[in-house]
Write an enzyme that holds these catalytic residues in place. Structure first.
Site, mmCIF file in Angstrom:
data_model
loop_
_atom_site.group_PDB
_atom_site.id
_atom_site.type_symbol
_atom_site.label_atom_id
_atom_site.label_comp_id
_atom_site.label_asym_id
_atom_site.label_seq_id
_atom_site.Cartn_x
_atom_site.Cartn_y
_atom_site.Cartn_z
ATOM 1 C CG ASP A 25 78.725 -119.034 -22.693
ATOM 2 O OD1 ASP A 25 78.742 -119.396 -21.499
ATOM 3 O OD2 ASP A 25 78.274 -119.754 -23.611
ATOM 4 C CD GLU B 297 77.305 -118.734 -17.420
ATOM 5 O OE1 GLU B 297 76.560 -119.581 -16.897
ATOM 6 O OE2 GLU B 297 77.216 -118.409 -18.613
ATOM 7 C CG ASP C 227 78.028 -121.112 -27.316
ATOM 8 O OD1 ASP C 227 78.540 -121.807 -26.427
ATOM 9 O OD2 ASP C 227 77.417 -121.583 -28.291
#
Length: 161
Positions: free
Chosen positions: A10, A70, A143
């Site tokens: 992330d 991501e 996160d």
């Protein structure tokens, strides 16, 4: 059948969540996860170096078969986006240096993979991360849970590489 390991990321500048998940058949297992934090008092390039070194260490520890990072979506805050994209670039460089394929799921793909709907809220995704990986609690900070969700999605999407 051997295990497949995906390192989920992330991306961010202040915090980079990471989470390695192995898949053996239909069984998923969290191997290692956490959060890399950089201080705003650090020089920008030193923050990128810390991210580079920390993610590189996770690659050495987890020995992943692929990385799932991501894909970012930013509305209006282009300054934040610029810094996050640079941190994301560091992770992409590490993937290339280590000859690791990269999966780049969009946020709605992650929600769909874990919750069955692209409209799931963050708490639903976090709860499914906990359930899929049989964790005692939801990983913190957010996160970290997001990185594990990216790893689970990366494993689901690995055949599209």
């Amino acid at each position: 059948m051997s295990d497949i390991v995906c390192l989920g990321i992330d991306p961010g500048l202040a915090r980079v969540g990471y989470g390695a998940v192995s898949q053996s058949g239909f069984k998923l297992k969290a191997l290692n996860y956490g959060c890399i934090e950089t201080s705003p008092e650090m020089i920008f390039t030193e923050r990128l170096l810390k991210i580079y070194e920390s993610v590189h260490e996770q690659i050495k520890i987890c020995n992943p078969d692929l990385i799932s990072i991501e894909r970012l979506f930013f509305g209006r805050n282009t300054t934040t986006a610029e810094y996050v994209y640079q941190a994301r670039g560091v992770v992409m460089l590490l993937a290339a240096q280590n000859h690791l394929p990269v999966v780049e799921p969009k946020p709605n793909q992650i929600k769909m993979a874990l919750c069955g709907t692209g409209d799931a809220v963050k708490s639903q995704v976090q709860g499914m991360v906990q359930r899929f990986l049989a964790l005692d609690e939801i990983p913190r900070p957010d996160d970290t849970a997001d990185a594990l969700a990216a790893a689970v999605t990366g494993l689901a999407l690995k055949f599209s590489l």
